[in-house]
Design a protein around this motif. Structure first.
Motif, PDB file in Angstrom:
ATOM      1  N   ALA A 127      66.670 -12.842  60.434  1.00 57.53           N
ATOM      2  CA  ALA A 127      65.414 -13.903  60.382  1.00 57.53           C
ATOM      3  C   ALA A 127      66.135 -15.244  60.858  1.00 57.53           C
ATOM      4  CB  ALA A 127      65.280 -13.793  58.906  1.00 57.53           C
ATOM      5  N   GLU A 128      65.394 -15.978  61.323  1.00 57.89           N
ATOM      6  CA  GLU A 128      65.424 -17.292  61.795  1.00 57.89           C
ATOM      7  C   GLU A 128      64.643 -18.182  61.331  1.00 57.89           C
ATOM      8  OE1 GLU A 128      67.957 -18.860  65.468  1.00 57.89           O
ATOM      9  OE2 GLU A 128      65.858 -18.893  66.075  1.00 57.89           O
ATOM     10  N   ILE A 129      64.899 -19.344  60.690  1.00 57.26           N
ATOM     11  CA  ILE A 129      64.121 -20.294  60.199  1.00 57.26           C
ATOM     12  C   ILE A 129      64.280 -21.664  61.002  1.00 57.26           C
ATOM     13  CG2 ILE A 129      63.240 -21.766  58.202  1.00 57.26           C
ATOM     14  CD1 ILE A 129      64.339 -19.426  56.583  1.00 57.26           C
ATOM     15  N   ALA A 130      63.274 -22.432  61.368  1.00 57.39           N
ATOM     16  CA  ALA A 130      63.251 -23.587  62.060  1.00 57.39           C
ATOM     17  C   ALA A 130      63.782 -24.536  60.830  1.00 57.39           C
ATOM     18  CB  ALA A 130      61.802 -24.026  62.548  1.00 57.39           C
ATOM     19  N   THR A 131      64.502 -25.484  61.139  1.00 62.49           N
ATOM     20  CA  THR A 131      64.932 -26.474  60.096  1.00 62.49           C
ATOM     21  C   THR A 131      65.135 -27.978  60.806  1.00 62.49           C
ATOM     22  OG1 THR A 131      67.169 -26.172  60.766  1.00 62.49           O
ATOM     23  CG2 THR A 131      66.350 -24.768  58.895  1.00 62.49           C
ATOM     24  N   ARG A 132      65.330 -29.040  60.034  1.00 59.55           N
ATOM     25  CA  ARG A 132      65.484 -30.211  60.560  1.00 59.55           C
ATOM     26  C   ARG A 132      66.426 -31.096  59.546  1.00 59.55           C
ATOM     27  NH1 ARG A 132      60.206 -34.354  59.313  1.00 59.55           N
ATOM     28  NH2 ARG A 132      60.093 -33.597  57.197  1.00 59.55           N
ATOM     29  N   SER A 133      67.204 -31.918  59.963  1.00 61.16           N
ATOM     30  CA  SER A 133      68.170 -32.517  59.313  1.00 61.16           C
ATOM     31  C   SER A 133      68.091 -33.965  59.393  1.00 61.16           C
ATOM     32  CB  SER A 133      69.563 -32.227  60.021  1.00 61.16           C
ATOM     33  OG  SER A 133      69.554 -32.649  61.399  1.00 61.16           O
ATOM     34  N   LYS A 134      66.928 -34.463  59.834  1.00 58.53           N
ATOM     35  CA  LYS A 134      66.470 -35.822  59.560  1.00 58.53           C
ATOM     36  C   LYS A 134      64.984 -36.088  59.351  1.00 58.53           C
ATOM     37  CE  LYS A 134      67.092 -36.693  64.478  1.00 58.53           C
ATOM     38  NZ  LYS A 134      67.748 -37.429  65.459  1.00 58.53           N
ATOM     39  N   ARG A 135      64.426 -36.762  58.737  1.00 57.43           N
ATOM     40  CA  ARG A 135      62.801 -37.267  58.783  1.00 57.43           C
ATOM     41  C   ARG A 135      62.672 -38.726  58.622  1.00 57.43           C
ATOM     42  NH1 ARG A 135      62.519 -34.644  53.140  1.00 57.43           N
ATOM     43  NH2 ARG A 135      62.627 -36.408  51.558  1.00 57.43           N
ATOM     44  N   LYS A 136      61.303 -38.994  59.028  1.00 60.26           N
ATOM     45  CA  LYS A 136      60.777 -40.402  59.021  1.00 60.26           C
ATOM     46  C   LYS A 136      60.197 -40.398  57.733  1.00 60.26           C
ATOM     47  CE  LYS A 136      60.363 -41.689  63.985  1.00 60.26           C
ATOM     48  NZ  LYS A 136      59.459 -41.915  64.884  1.00 60.26           N
ATOM     49  N   GLU A 137      60.666 -41.365  56.588  1.00 60.05           N
ATOM     50  CA  GLU A 137      60.094 -41.412  55.437  1.00 60.05           C
ATOM     51  C   GLU A 137      58.716 -42.247  55.441  1.00 60.05           C
ATOM     52  OE1 GLU A 137      61.445 -40.393  52.422  1.00 60.05           O
ATOM     53  OE2 GLU A 137      62.407 -39.146  53.788  1.00 60.05           O
ATOM     54  N   LEU A 162      70.675 -32.070  52.786  1.00 60.58           N
ATOM     55  CA  LEU A 162      70.497 -30.584  53.232  1.00 60.58           C
ATOM     56  C   LEU A 162      69.422 -30.432  54.173  1.00 60.58           C
ATOM     57  CD1 LEU A 162      70.093 -29.285  49.319  1.00 60.58           C
ATOM     58  CD2 LEU A 162      72.110 -29.130  50.743  1.00 60.58           C
ATOM     59  N   GLU A 163      69.512 -29.499  54.974  1.00 60.64           N
ATOM     60  CA  GLU A 163      68.417 -28.990  56.179  1.00 60.64           C
ATOM     61  C   GLU A 163      67.125 -28.664  55.435  1.00 60.64           C
ATOM     62  OE1 GLU A 163      69.521 -27.300  59.772  1.00 60.64           O
ATOM     63  OE2 GLU A 163      71.394 -28.307  59.943  1.00 60.64           O
ATOM     64  N   GLU A 164      66.255 -29.335  55.770  1.00 62.15           N
ATOM     65  CA  GLU A 164      64.894 -28.876  55.379  1.00 62.15           C
ATOM     66  C   GLU A 164      64.195 -27.416  56.178  1.00 62.15           C
ATOM     67  OE1 GLU A 164      60.546 -30.971  54.135  1.00 62.15           O
ATOM     68  OE2 GLU A 164      62.084 -32.075  55.533  1.00 62.15           O
ATOM     69  N   CYS A 165      63.660 -26.709  55.453  1.00 69.79           N
ATOM     70  CA  CYS A 165      63.337 -25.145  56.109  1.00 69.79           C
ATOM     71  C   CYS A 165      61.662 -25.605  56.233  1.00 69.79           C
ATOM     72  CB  CYS A 165      63.511 -24.216  55.189  1.00 69.79           C
ATOM     73  SG  CYS A 165      65.092 -23.643  54.866  1.00 69.79           S
ATOM     74  N   LEU A 166      61.346 -25.319  57.559  1.00 73.23           N
ATOM     75  CA  LEU A 166      60.007 -25.573  58.006  1.00 73.23           C
ATOM     76  C   LEU A 166      59.371 -24.197  58.158  1.00 73.23           C
ATOM     77  CD1 LEU A 166      60.850 -28.092  61.137  1.00 73.23           C
ATOM     78  CD2 LEU A 166      60.687 -28.438  58.572  1.00 73.23           C
ATOM     79  N   GLY A 167      58.044 -24.376  58.252  1.00 70.64           N
ATOM     80  CA  GLY A 167      57.331 -22.839  57.991  1.00 70.64           C
ATOM     81  C   GLY A 167      57.177 -22.154  59.431  1.00 70.64           C
ATOM     82  N   VAL A 168      58.259 -21.943  60.035  1.00 70.66           N
ATOM     83  CA  VAL A 168      58.177 -21.366  61.348  1.00 70.66           C
ATOM     84  C   VAL A 168      59.413 -20.457  61.535  1.00 70.66           C
ATOM     85  CG1 VAL A 168      58.239 -21.542  63.848  1.00 70.66           C
ATOM     86  CG2 VAL A 168      57.018 -23.370  62.748  1.00 70.66           C
ATOM     87  N   TYR A 169      59.080 -19.047  61.917  1.00 80.98           N
ATOM     88  CA  TYR A 169      60.385 -18.068  61.690  1.00 80.98           C
ATOM     89  C   TYR A 169      60.218 -17.299  62.873  1.00 80.98           C
ATOM     90  CZ  TYR A 169      59.565 -19.358  56.552  1.00 80.98           C
ATOM     91  OH  TYR A 169      59.384 -19.863  55.453  1.00 80.98           O
ATOM     92  N   ILE A 170      61.430 -16.686  63.199  1.00 82.25           N
ATOM     93  CA  ILE A 170      61.366 -15.520  64.188  1.00 82.25           C
ATOM     94  C   ILE A 170      62.105 -14.485  63.175  1.00 82.25           C
ATOM     95  CG2 ILE A 170      62.372 -14.315  66.115  1.00 82.25           C
ATOM     96  CD1 ILE A 170      62.028 -17.011  67.474  1.00 82.25           C
ATOM     97  N   ALA A 206      69.641 -20.391  61.421  1.00 81.79           N
ATOM     98  CA  ALA A 206      68.752 -21.674  61.486  1.00 81.79           C
ATOM     99  C   ALA A 206      68.466 -22.231  62.921  1.00 81.79           C
ATOM    100  CB  ALA A 206      69.551 -22.678  60.519  1.00 81.79           C
ATOM    101  N   TYR A 207      67.558 -22.654  63.345  1.00 83.48           N
ATOM    102  CA  TYR A 207      67.107 -23.485  64.547  1.00 83.48           C
ATOM    103  C   TYR A 207      66.793 -24.779  64.176  1.00 83.48           C
ATOM    104  CZ  TYR A 207      65.041 -24.738  68.673  1.00 83.48           C
ATOM    105  OH  TYR A 207      64.538 -25.552  70.102  1.00 83.48           O
ATOM    106  N   ASN A 208      67.571 -25.704  64.511  1.00 79.79           N
ATOM    107  CA  ASN A 208      67.535 -27.285  64.380  1.00 79.79           C
ATOM    108  C   ASN A 208      66.685 -27.763  65.099  1.00 79.79           C
ATOM    109  OD1 ASN A 208      67.919 -30.352  63.813  1.00 79.79           O
ATOM    110  ND2 ASN A 208      68.961 -29.542  62.097  1.00 79.79           N
ATOM    111  N   ILE A 209      65.311 -28.298  64.866  1.00 74.65           N
ATOM    112  CA  ILE A 209      64.586 -28.974  65.767  1.00 74.65           C
ATOM    113  C   ILE A 209      64.954 -30.132  66.405  1.00 74.65           C
ATOM    114  CG2 ILE A 209      62.286 -27.814  64.834  1.00 74.65           C
ATOM    115  CD1 ILE A 209      61.685 -30.297  63.641  1.00 74.65           C
ATOM    116  N   GLY A 210      65.950 -30.621  66.050  1.00 78.26           N
ATOM    117  CA  GLY A 210      66.679 -31.902  66.675  1.00 78.26           C
ATOM    118  C   GLY A 210      65.760 -33.073  66.419  1.00 78.26           C
ATOM    119  N   ASP A 211      65.287 -33.616  67.516  1.00 77.32           N
ATOM    120  CA  ASP A 211      64.616 -34.903  67.463  1.00 77.32           C
ATOM    121  C   ASP A 211      63.073 -34.790  67.420  1.00 77.32           C
ATOM    122  OD1 ASP A 211      66.804 -36.623  67.595  1.00 77.32           O
ATOM    123  OD2 ASP A 211      66.856 -36.619  69.665  1.00 77.32           O
TER     124      ASP A 211
END
Length: 239
Positions: A127-137, A162-170, A206-211
């Motif tokens: 399984a792979e989960i899309a993640t992100r390591s930064k966000r706009k507050e 911590l990297e946030e897990c998003l609701g997109v998977y492979i 994990a697949y980090n979505i970057g920017d």
């Protein structure tokens, strides 16, 4: 590759709006959020079909009525047995697929689907989960020294601890055998019952979505409050 869109959630966080329409139908510039997701996914040549799981007997019927004339889209009544149970429910529709994408309908993001799948294949994970390591507050922050505010920072972009897990998977088709072992349970939660144990074995990548920007579109209030982010995301999607 097929994409399964889960659109059967109760939308409790989006009430009272979601008492009258599914959160997947939350309007953005006059169109349902789900329409942006579907049209974006259909831009990728590797996507050959989209299957929408929703409560067709309830509010999900609105989704079918709106999208039933779109090409390469089918609809399935959700199982009511949790996210893992929903996957078992459509196992036959995915026969012959080595992997598939799972997308929760309230996730708005211009994820590079091809890049994410390539990353999944290289990882040899189940399984792979899309993640992100930064966000706009959404709120402002302050630098405080000895109880005195020295500086205000309005809605900054912060690096997450911590990297946030998003609701997109492979997911690999191996996932069905693993979920099947939990079949006796009335509710099978994909994250807690399946992916958590797999992660401890090193089988989840994990697949980090970057920017790329991401937003949980749970109600019209969230869309209005995050209008700038929403417009940025749909621009990244090419709309």
């Amino acid at each position: 590759m097929k994409v399964i869109i889960l659109a059967g959630g109760k939308g409790t966080r989006g009430k009272p709006y979601t008492e009258f329409f599914p959160k997947a139908m939350t309007p953005i510039k006059g169109k349902p959020a789900l329409e942006y997701i579907i049209k974006y996914l259909q831009k990728f040549a590797i996507i050959d079909e989209i299957i929408i799981l929703t409560d067709l007997k309830g509010l999900g019927g609105q989704i079918k009525n709106y999208f039933e004339n779109f090409k390469k889209i089918s609809f399935v009544q959700d199982s009511g047995k949790g996210t893992g149970g929903d996957l078992l429910h459509i196992e036959k529709a995915l026969s012959g697929e080595t992997e598939f994408m799972l997308w929760f309908s309230d996730n708005l993001c211009a994820i590079n689907v091809k890049e994410m799948r390539d990353n999944f294949k290289k990882s040899n994970s189940i399984a792979e989960i899309a993640t992100r390591s930064k966000r706009k507050e959404e709120t402002g922050f302050a630098i405080v020294e000895n109880g005195i505010i020295r500086e205000f920072i309005e809605k900054p972009e912060i690096k997450l601890p911590l990297e946030e897990c998003l609701g997109v998977y492979i997911l690999s088709n191996e996932i069905f055998k693993i979920i099947g072992k939990k079949r006796i349970k009335k509710q099978i939660n994909l994250s807690y019952d399946i992916l958590q144990p797999l992660s401890k074995k090193g089988n989840v990548s994990a697949y980090n979505i970057g920017d790329k920007q991401w937003l949980d579109v749970e109600s019209p209030v969230i869309v209005e409050r995050n209008e700038k982010t929403v417009l940025e995301i749909i621009k990244q999607m090419g709309f």
